[in-house]
Every structure is written in C-alpha cells, then in structure tokens.
Write a protein that holds these residues in place. Structure first.
Motif, mmCIF file in Angstrom:
data_model
loop_
_atom_site.group_PDB
_atom_site.id
_atom_site.type_symbol
_atom_site.label_atom_id
_atom_site.label_comp_id
_atom_site.label_asym_id
_atom_site.label_seq_id
_atom_site.Cartn_x
_atom_site.Cartn_y
_atom_site.Cartn_z
ATOM 1 N N LEU A 183 46.084 33.934 32.530
ATOM 2 C CA LEU A 183 46.416 33.660 33.921
ATOM 3 C C LEU A 183 47.214 32.373 34.040
ATOM 4 O O LEU A 183 48.128 32.263 34.854
ATOM 5 C CB LEU A 183 45.136 33.555 34.752
ATOM 6 C CG LEU A 183 44.395 34.868 34.930
ATOM 7 C CD1 LEU A 183 43.078 34.644 35.631
ATOM 8 C CD2 LEU A 183 45.248 35.844 35.716
ATOM 9 N N LEU A 216 48.822 41.957 31.608
ATOM 10 C CA LEU A 216 49.044 41.409 32.946
ATOM 11 C C LEU A 216 50.520 41.433 33.306
ATOM 12 O O LEU A 216 50.904 41.720 34.428
ATOM 13 C CB LEU A 216 48.522 39.973 33.013
ATOM 14 C CG LEU A 216 47.017 39.828 33.162
ATOM 15 C CD1 LEU A 216 46.628 38.378 33.131
ATOM 16 C CD2 LEU A 216 46.562 40.456 34.464
ATOM 17 N N GLU A 237 45.802 34.605 45.883
ATOM 18 C CA GLU A 237 45.941 34.825 44.438
ATOM 19 C C GLU A 237 44.657 35.357 43.833
ATOM 20 O O GLU A 237 44.677 36.236 42.977
ATOM 21 C CB GLU A 237 46.333 33.516 43.738
ATOM 22 C CG GLU A 237 47.772 33.098 43.940
ATOM 23 C CD GLU A 237 48.770 34.061 43.310
ATOM 24 O OE1 GLU A 237 49.931 34.067 43.763
ATOM 25 O OE2 GLU A 237 48.397 34.834 42.403
ATOM 26 N N THR A 238 43.513 34.815 44.256
ATOM 27 C CA THR A 238 42.249 35.306 43.707
ATOM 28 C C THR A 238 42.034 36.755 44.066
ATOM 29 O O THR A 238 41.604 37.559 43.251
ATOM 30 C CB THR A 238 41.050 34.507 44.256
ATOM 31 O OG1 THR A 238 41.511 33.286 44.771
ATOM 32 C CG2 THR A 238 40.002 34.312 43.200
ATOM 33 N N LEU A 279 44.161 38.898 41.988
ATOM 34 C CA LEU A 279 43.599 39.006 40.647
ATOM 35 C C LEU A 279 42.483 40.038 40.608
ATOM 36 O O LEU A 279 42.470 40.947 39.799
ATOM 37 C CB LEU A 279 43.057 37.646 40.203
ATOM 38 C CG LEU A 279 42.338 37.658 38.858
ATOM 39 C CD1 LEU A 279 43.318 37.971 37.769
ATOM 40 C CD2 LEU A 279 41.679 36.326 38.596
ATOM 41 N N LYS A 280 41.563 39.897 41.541
ATOM 42 C CA LYS A 280 40.384 40.760 41.512
ATOM 43 C C LYS A 280 40.721 42.203 41.812
ATOM 44 O O LYS A 280 40.201 43.122 41.208
ATOM 45 C CB LYS A 280 39.365 40.256 42.538
ATOM 46 C CG LYS A 280 38.113 39.690 41.895
ATOM 47 C CD LYS A 280 37.065 39.179 42.859
ATOM 48 C CE LYS A 280 36.925 39.965 44.146
ATOM 49 N NZ LYS A 280 36.001 39.338 45.100
ATOM 50 N N ARG A 313 45.323 43.059 39.737
ATOM 51 C CA ARG A 313 45.625 42.833 38.326
ATOM 52 C C ARG A 313 44.544 43.375 37.410
ATOM 53 O O ARG A 313 44.808 44.157 36.513
ATOM 54 C CB ARG A 313 45.799 41.339 38.074
ATOM 55 C CG ARG A 313 46.991 40.746 38.751
ATOM 56 C CD ARG A 313 47.481 39.538 37.992
ATOM 57 N NE ARG A 313 48.888 39.344 38.224
ATOM 58 C CZ ARG A 313 49.391 38.451 39.045
ATOM 59 N NH1 ARG A 313 48.595 37.668 39.737
ATOM 60 N NH2 ARG A 313 50.686 38.331 39.194
ATOM 61 N N LEU A 314 43.320 42.903 37.626
ATOM 62 C CA LEU A 314 42.253 43.292 36.706
ATOM 63 C C LEU A 314 42.006 44.795 36.678
ATOM 64 O O LEU A 314 41.917 45.385 35.600
ATOM 65 C CB LEU A 314 40.961 42.532 37.038
ATOM 66 C CG LEU A 314 41.003 41.055 36.626
ATOM 67 C CD1 LEU A 314 39.701 40.371 36.951
ATOM 68 C CD2 LEU A 314 41.290 40.937 35.147
#
Lengths: 282, 303, 363
Positions: free
Chosen positions: B102, B191, B209-210, B213-214, B217-218
């Motif tokens: 990241l 990623l 952004e978090t 991500l959650k 992306r993940l």
C-alpha cells in the motif's frame, strides 16, 4: 498532500533501514579487524580486506593467530562446486522442463500422476527425503558426487521449470506452429526454430529463478556431500561452527556467497513481476 | 532403412509427444519416485545403519515405527512448534507485505530504488540470512549494543540464544525479514492490476482511501491473497536452513526444533533411518489430508 | 439543485494543451452537452469537473462554492463512466448502495433508496445478481443508478452510449431522456454523437481542439452555426460547402462559385461588414435545397444527377455541377435517375456564408 508524502517517505526509510540493516552489519563486520568484532561501531575504525582474502587461502589460519581456533578449508573449491552444480542443474531443468511443458501444452501428453506427484514433493519438507536418499545414493555410490547433486536438483526444480515455461508456451498462438508444420517442417524443427526463440524471455526467467534455487540449496547438499562435491552454503555452515568465533570471516564468507545473486537479482526483477501476475489475474 | 522408419514414427504427433515427455519421466522416476518408494519401504522396516545389516535385508516390523512416532512426545512437540511458527510468521509477513504494498501505490520519486531495496532479501541465500541474523543477535552484537543499550543502560544484554522463547523469536524474525518482500511483490502486483477506473468510480461516490481499500482493492485481489498465503505457509512449514545456522537445528535444547530439524536429526544424528522414514510418512499423510480438506476448496472457489 | 460555473479552464498534459481556456455555465436542472470529435478535450473537461484531473488554471464553481481544491469525494458529483466501471465483485444492490453505504447512511434508508432507484431504472429483477453477470444495458443502468443514488448536485456522463450497438443505443437514448425528465439533475453530458446531443441536451457546447466553438440550444446550433466547424459537424448528411468569391459589379452583389452565381444584393451590406476577405464559403444543408425538374426561377442552377442513395422514405441525391458535388436530401422524386438533368434552388433564407480566412459565419 504534503504531510502524506512526508509520512510515506518516513515509513519507506524505516522499511529500508530494516531491510538493509542486517546486511550492512555483515559488511561492516567483514571489513573489521578481529579486535573490533565485539564493538558496536558500524563504521570500522580500521578497514581491512583480510577477512575476504583469507577465505580463499587455506594455509593461513583464519583470523590469524588471534583466536587459535581450527583452520577451515578455503572456499574456492565449494564456490566452484556450487557454480558447476547449480549451472548444470539449471540447464538440465530448463531443457527438460521445456520439452515437458511443450508436450503437456501442445500434445496434452503426460499422466496426471507424474505432475501431481511432483507437486506433492514440493509440499513436503526436504527432511523427509533425507533418509531414503541417503540409502539410495549410498547404494549406488552417488554420495559426495557432483552428478548425484545435479540429478537431484534437476528433479526437484523441474516442476518450477514446467510450470513457468508452460505459461509462456501457452501464450504462443498455435497457428504459428501449425503454419510451420504445413510448410513441411518436422515437429522438432518447429520447436527449435519457432517456439524456442519466441519464449526467450520465459526461458531466461525460469533459468534465473531455478539457478537461484539451486545456488542456495542447503539441506540436501548438507546431507549428500562431504568434501568433494561440497557446495558453498554447506561450507558456510561449516565455517560458522569450525571457525568458531571468527565472526568477521563468517560475515565475509556469507557475503561472498551473495555476489552471484546480487548480479542476477537485478536481471530477474523484471521477469519476476511479469511471472507472478501471469497465471493469477487472468 | 531402420533409421528412416524411426524418423517417420517420430513425426507422428502422438509419438512425438511421448518422446518429449520421456526425459522428465526418466529423471523424475530416477530421482524422486524411486526414493519415495524406498521411503515407504523403510518405514516398515527397522533399518539402522550402525547395526551393519543392509537396508534391503532388514526385518520388516510392520507398523511398529508408525505407532512409536505417534506417541513420540518430541515429535509432537516439534510438530506443534512448526505449526506455531507457520501461523505466527505467515500472517505477520502478509500484513507487513500488504502494508508495504500500500505504501508503494502511486508514483513517487525514488520508487525504483526503494523497490530494489525492499526486494533484495529474497535473493539472499537462506544460509546467509541465517548467518546474518545469527551475528546480529550475538551477546555483543548490534541488537544488544546499538538498540537495547542506549535505551535500557549498560546491563541490558539479552542472551538471545540461551532463552527458549527468545531464540524462537529470533528465528521467526529471520524468516519474516527474508520473506516479507515476497508477500509484498505478490500483493503489489495484484493491487496494481486493479483497474484504475474502479478506484476513480469509488472516489467520486465518496469513498475514502480506507473504504476503497476495504471494499474494492482487497476483495478484488482475494484469489491472489489466498494463493500467496497457501504458498508461503507450505514453504514456512519446511523451514530448516536458517534454524540450522542460528541455533544449530533446534537449540537451546529443543526450543527451536521444528519438524524438519527433528527428522533431520533422526536421520543424521541418530541414524535411525527407519524411524525417520516412518515420521516422514506420517507428515506426508497429514499434509495430504490438510491439502485435500482445507486448501483445495479454498483454491478452487475463487476460480 | 445546483448551478455549475466553469471559468477559463485550462489543462496541459506535458507538451499537449488539451483544454485551452474554456468557460461555460450550466443552469439548474439543465443538461449541457459537450459535443465534439475525439481528442477535442471534452472528456478532460469532464474529469476536471469531477476532480479526477487537476486543472492547470481556471476555476470551477458549484453554486457559489469554488471546488478546485476539493477531492472528488467531497464535490457532490455523480459520474457515469464510458466503460461504466461497475464493481464486478458486488451485486447490483451493493453497487447501487455503495455511495450511500460509504456515507454511513442508515440501513433502512439505504434500502428504500436503492429500491426506489431500482424501480426507476427497471432493475428490480436483478438486484441480487452479481454485476459481472449482467447484460450491457443492465450494466449501463446500474452505472447511472449508482451515480444518482447519492443525490448528486451535478451529474456527469462520459459518452455512456458509445459502447452499445446502434439499435440498443437508440433505445437507451430515449430511456435516458425519460430518466432525465423524471429525475431532473443538473447534468453535463459528453459525446461525439451529434444525434445524441441534439436529442438529450438543453444546450450544446460544440468543442474542437480544446476550445468551445459555439454554445446554444440544439436548434440554434443547427440553424445558425457560428463557425465552419460547427456547421460541418452538425447534421447528417453534412452541410454542403462550396468555395466562392464575393463580387460587386454594377451596383449588384453576387457570390461567384465559378459554375454558378447567386444574387445577394439584399444582404451585401452585412457581408461587407462582417467579412475580412472576399473569399467565402457558401454553406447550405441538404434539406434546404429544392430539386426541380424544370427551371422555375432565375436563381435555379442546372445540375446532373450523379448518384442516388435510397434511405427508405427519403433519398439523398448526389448532384454534380462541374467538379462540385451537392447533396440534397428529400422525398423520392419519381422519374429522376442517374444522368438526369435537373435544377436546384437554394432556399435563400437558409444559406450560410463563411469567411474563408476566419471560418466564422457571416450569415
């Protein structure tokens, strides 16, 4: 924005320090004279190259007479052994792997048992094979021979070669080979003149990867070689015990072993990235 | 004449394919499958080289060895230690690798240099890693002198290799140092493969952004994560080289003795090859079972 | 409801100046269409408004708030991408709900909103399906629904119909129009298809090479193109263009197109005032020219039929005079075939004259 960037760089530097730390210490140790081995300074007060030079010279007691511990063998022989064994094994593995990958990809040949079996062997701890291999090799007089290790390394890394090369071969359109066949070329010529040149990148990638595996292999070399076919990693481990508290020499020895890796490492970096996303994000 | 006949036979695709596979079959049979059969055979015998009886002439003792192995405390402890090792080291490597991946997202100056630095531990031979960390944690080594002394004062020298738990810690640390870059590499390439459009769409919809991500992306690299974890776990289970150098394959006592170390010692130190074979077979069965039951469904589902 | 103001927007990518300083406003509930060929800067402009690109200079306001420094998350904008960018790993429900979930709205409120949007866009049957299993038009509706679910101040659409085949595009065009009328959000719509623009926009901004050539209602753009580019770009088939010169002789003013001439004495003063040169371009749309089988007026011009394109109810007649070609779109005239000699009459109220040097319209 700016704060985020600063934070990023701080974290990156911390990670870099953590990554570089151990090796920096080794470099520092390897350049220090014995008197400084116990002190905490990173920069040697006195820079010497003796630790490195003595590695190749078995007649000089490592570390001089300071410690009076046992003299270890020079590492020239193990170094050369490693080079020979690793290189030949790599060549074999890539060649045979290429043939097999080709057969599996184009001719759908190959029993599932063999492939599955080799996959299984990758999952087992190497130690589990120590007993039978000892027995097997000693019966046939293969202990402490170059050929013994070469055969073993080839067999063990074959799966990787097949896996990687198959991915590359699959990428070549079948039509190109069929066109060559239609023009009267024998299947073997097709392979050597059409397929092989096209996947040069894949050949290189797998060769580098397998070379690294072979160069750093430890367990089997430890068990199956004694003096004649001893490889570098094993010699290093012997250093650690035989040379006792000669930390500077040990550090130098460990670093010497990494030189081919460092050289190859930068070449493989590019190929590693493409290799991993290859079969995955499809 | 005969030569031509052979060439013609070769030209048929079916036969050619068989020829291609011959070298690998040959090698694999020679070097892996035969020893494997020997392994199975040995497990049922009581071959000990010191006794002087050839291995193919040793008595067959049936399941004695296997039963002994299952009741062997040292074996079970080694197994437990290995499992603890795997389940501590792999998650840490994953989280650190993810964190670093990241950190690397996006462009910034010096990215190439940092990438080279981060990746190079993977290229250091295992033995050298072991050696490096061995040197680090010596009583007078830098960990004690440079890190601890300034903080805790002169008397704070920890004998890392004398204490069972600390020794285990150092071995884990060496593994983490060496393999986090691999996790980083796999996760980072995954990623980066997430289409930028999706990230932009999420941004415009208001995601931080978090949240991106959650939720974006993940989930999209989940198959990759599973593969990475499985591969790394299998490798971590086999750990040997670093422990050999750092603690002499198990020290102090048996504090860092993993299953590989124990079987190695059985074969080399105690020369009890039959017992070692039996132990190896038990491990084999366990791994095969775990693969079937736990890993296969995980690996097939994301496909 | 919100108003959008764009002032002197400039965006430079390295060497390339994609947007060269444009300004426009969009009123409440109005749909402005940015129309232009590929590479004219319309998508870049849209992305600047969304916050996905940072303008090199210029300001963007929503109502009276300057949004240049706000990240995309905080602009209150909905964006429908050209390739939809629907989240493949989520269900339709989760896609629609995403923007609301991210804002931590209450679950029950999210649920009712999602159901409302689904009803509006006819997605109720596929709510639980995963987004990667939908048909193209369903995906498009999810993309739209997702953008409007968060009640954005401004809705941006980047060529949402260009991925569809012709028939689906027609259908979706009308559906979009319906949704527009029902929901009524201030919108900016980017496309290269002039038919889409003419149908969906309240006003059109025709862009070329980073600049706006003309902004106006569709009818204005169509009837009164201000530049040669706009005239050429709008209309199917394209407007007829003929090079000519403006000549004054004996108190009469004509435009001379070598093979024929037109008397323009009544508008000669305007021509003289607005033109910088006597080299002009005459423009006339294919539906503003009448074909006669007989010469009925001194302005009629004799031409030969070179080719006939049959469109079903109408035909396009390719007429030739000298080296020039003129297209006329009209009902099928029986008796005319290739090679026939006919007469055409320009509708004087609908001709356009362009300054050859400046490319600006004079009439």
């Amino acid at each position: 924005m700016n704060f985020k960037q600063i934070l990023r760089y701080i974290l990156l530097i911390i990670v870099a320090l953590w990554t570089l730390g151990p090796v920096v210490w080794m470099i520092s140790l390897s350049l220090k004279p014995p008197a400084e081995w116990y002190s905490a300074n990173i920069i040697p007060k006195k820079l010497i190259l003796d630790n490195y030079i003595n590695l190749f010279n078995s007649s000089v007691p490592i570390g001089g007479t300071y410690f009076m511990t046992s003299i270890a063998e020079a590492i020239t022989v193990p170094y050369i052994n490693s080079l020979i064994i690793a290189s030949i094994s790599t060549v074999f593995a890539v060649l045979i792997g290429f043939c097999t990958a080709y057969g599996v990809s184009r001719y759908k040949a190959g029993g599932t048992f063999t492939l599955f079996f080799t996959l299984l062997t990758r999952m087992l701890p190497g130690a589990t094979f120590v007993a039978p291999l000892l027995v097997y090799y000693s019966t046939f007089g293969l202990i402490d021979t170059h050929i013994g290790l070469i055969l073993l390394y080839t067999a063990v890394t074959l799966t990787y070669a097949i896996w990687i090369l198959k991915g590359y071969i699959d990428e070549i359109p079948l039509e190109w080979e069929e066109a060559a066949l239609l023009e009267g070329a024998a299947p073997w010529t097709v392979i050597t003149h059409v397929t092989f040149p096209l996947i040069r990148g894949g050949i290189l990638a797998s060769a580098l990867f397998i070379f690294i595996l072979n160069w750093t292999e430890f367990l089997f070399a430890l068990v199956l070689s004694v003096t004649k076919a001893i490889t570098l990693p094993v010699q290093i481990s012997l250093y650690a015990s035989a040379v006792g508290r000669m930390y500077g020499s040990q550090a130098a020895c460990g670093l010497i072993a990494t030189i081919p890796m460092v050289i190859l490492g930068y070449t493989i970096q590019r190929y590693l990235v493409t290799g991993f996303t290859f079969g995955r994000v499809r | 004449m005969v030569f031509e006949k052979i060439i013609n036979w070769l030209r048929q695709p079916k036969n050619f394919g068989k020829i291609l596979m011959m070298p690998s079959s040959f090698i694999l049979n020679l070097v892996l499958i035969i020893p494997f059969s020997i392994l199975i055979y040995l497990g049922f015998t009581n071959y000990i080289p010191a006794r002087g009886i050839e291995w193919w002439r040793s008595d067959i003792v049936g399941l004695t060895n296997f039963i002994k192995v299952i009741g062997d405390e040292r074996f079970l402890w080694a197994l437990l230690r290995t499992i603890i090792f795997v389940f501590t080291v792999v998650p840490i490597e994953f989280l650190l690798g993810l964190g670093i991946a990241l950190l690397f997202l996006g462009n910034f100056k010096g990215k190439k240099i940092f990438t080279s630095i981060i990746l190079y531990p993977m290229m250091v031979p295992w033995i050298t890693v072991g050696l490096a960390f061995f040197l680090l944690f010596l009583d007078f080594g830098p960990v004690n002198s440079i890190i601890l002394k300034p903080i805790f004062g002169e008397t704070a020298t920890i004998s890392w290799y004398r204490d069972p738990i600390l020794a285990f810690l150092t071995v884990m640390l060496a593994d983490i140092w060496q393999w986090t870059p691999l996790m980083f590499l796999i996760l980072y390439s995954g990623l980066v493969a997430v289409p930028e459009r999706l990230i932009e769409a999420a941004k415009v919809l208001g995601a931080s952004e978090t949240q991106i991500l959650k939720r974006i992306r993940l989930p999209l690299i989940k198959p990759l994560i599973i593969v990475a974890l499985i591969i790394r776990s299998l490798e971590a289970f086999k750990v040997f080289d670093t422990i050999f150098i750092m603690t002499g394959a198990g020290g102090p006592g048996t504090a860092t003795e993993t299953i590989s170390c124990y079987i190695y010692k059985l074969s080399i130190q105690y020369s009890n090859l039959s017992y070692a074979s039996a132990a190896s077979l038990i491990i084999l069965i366990m791994i095969a079972l775990v693969t079937r039951v736990a890993i296969k469904p995980l690996a097939v589902k994301p496909e | 409801m919100a108003k959008l103001f764009v002032k002197n927007l400039r965006k430079v990518f390295g060497e390339l100046e994609a947007v060269k300083g444009i300004s426009f406003n969009v009123d409440e509930k109005e749909t402005l269409c940015l129309l232009g060929p590929s590479g004219c800067g319309k998508t870049t402009t849209l992305r600047c408004i969304a916050g996905l690109e940072i303008p090199t200079s210029g300001e963007i306001y929503i109502n009276s708030t300057l949004i240049n420094d706000l990240p995309p998350q905080k602009r209150g904008i909905g964006l429908v991408f050209q390739d939809y960018a629907v989240f493949p790993h989520m269900t339709v429900y989760d896609n629609l709900a995403f923007g609301l979930q991210v804002r931590k709205m209450e679950k029950s409120k999210i649920d009712s909103k999602v159901k409302e949007i689904a009803r509006l866009l006819d997605l109720e049957n596929v709510l639980q399906r995963y987004a990667k299993r939908l048909s193209l038009s369903e995906i498009q509706r999810v993309a739209i629904g997702r953008a409007i679910a968060v009640d954005p101040e401004i809705l941006l659409l980047d060529e949402p119909l260009s991925n569809l085949d012709a028939r689906t595009r027609e259908k979706m065009r009308t559906e979009l129009k319906e949704i527009q009328m029902k929901v009524g959000i201030t919108s900016v719509y980017v496309t290269h298809d002039q038919l889409e623009a003419m149908t969906l926009a309240d006003r059109i901004a025709v862009m070329n090479n980073g600049l706006i050539e003309q902004i106006g209602k569709p009818s204005e753009i169509y009837d009164n193109p201000k530049t040669l580019f706009v005239a050429r770009f709008i209309g199917t088939p394209s407007m007829n263009f003929i090079d000519c010169s403006f000549i004054e002789k004996n108190g009469k003013a004509i435009i001379d197109a070598s093979e024929f001439y037109l008397d323009v004495s009544d508008i000669s003063s305007i021509i003289k005032e607005k033109s910088t040169t006597s080299e002009l371009i005459l423009g006339c749309r294919s539906e503003d020219i009448i074909i006669e089988t007989k010469k009925t007026s001194p302005d009629s011009i004799e031409v030969e039929v070179k080719f006939i394109e049959n469109l079903g109810a109408k035909s396009i007649y390719h007429l030739g005079i000298g080296e020039k070609r003129i297209l006329v779109k009209t009902h099928i005239i029986p008796g005319i075939k290739i090679g026939s000699k006919v007469w055409i009459l320009f509708n004087k109220n609908k001709i356009h004259l362009f300054d050859k040097k400046t490319n600006l319209a004079i009439i």
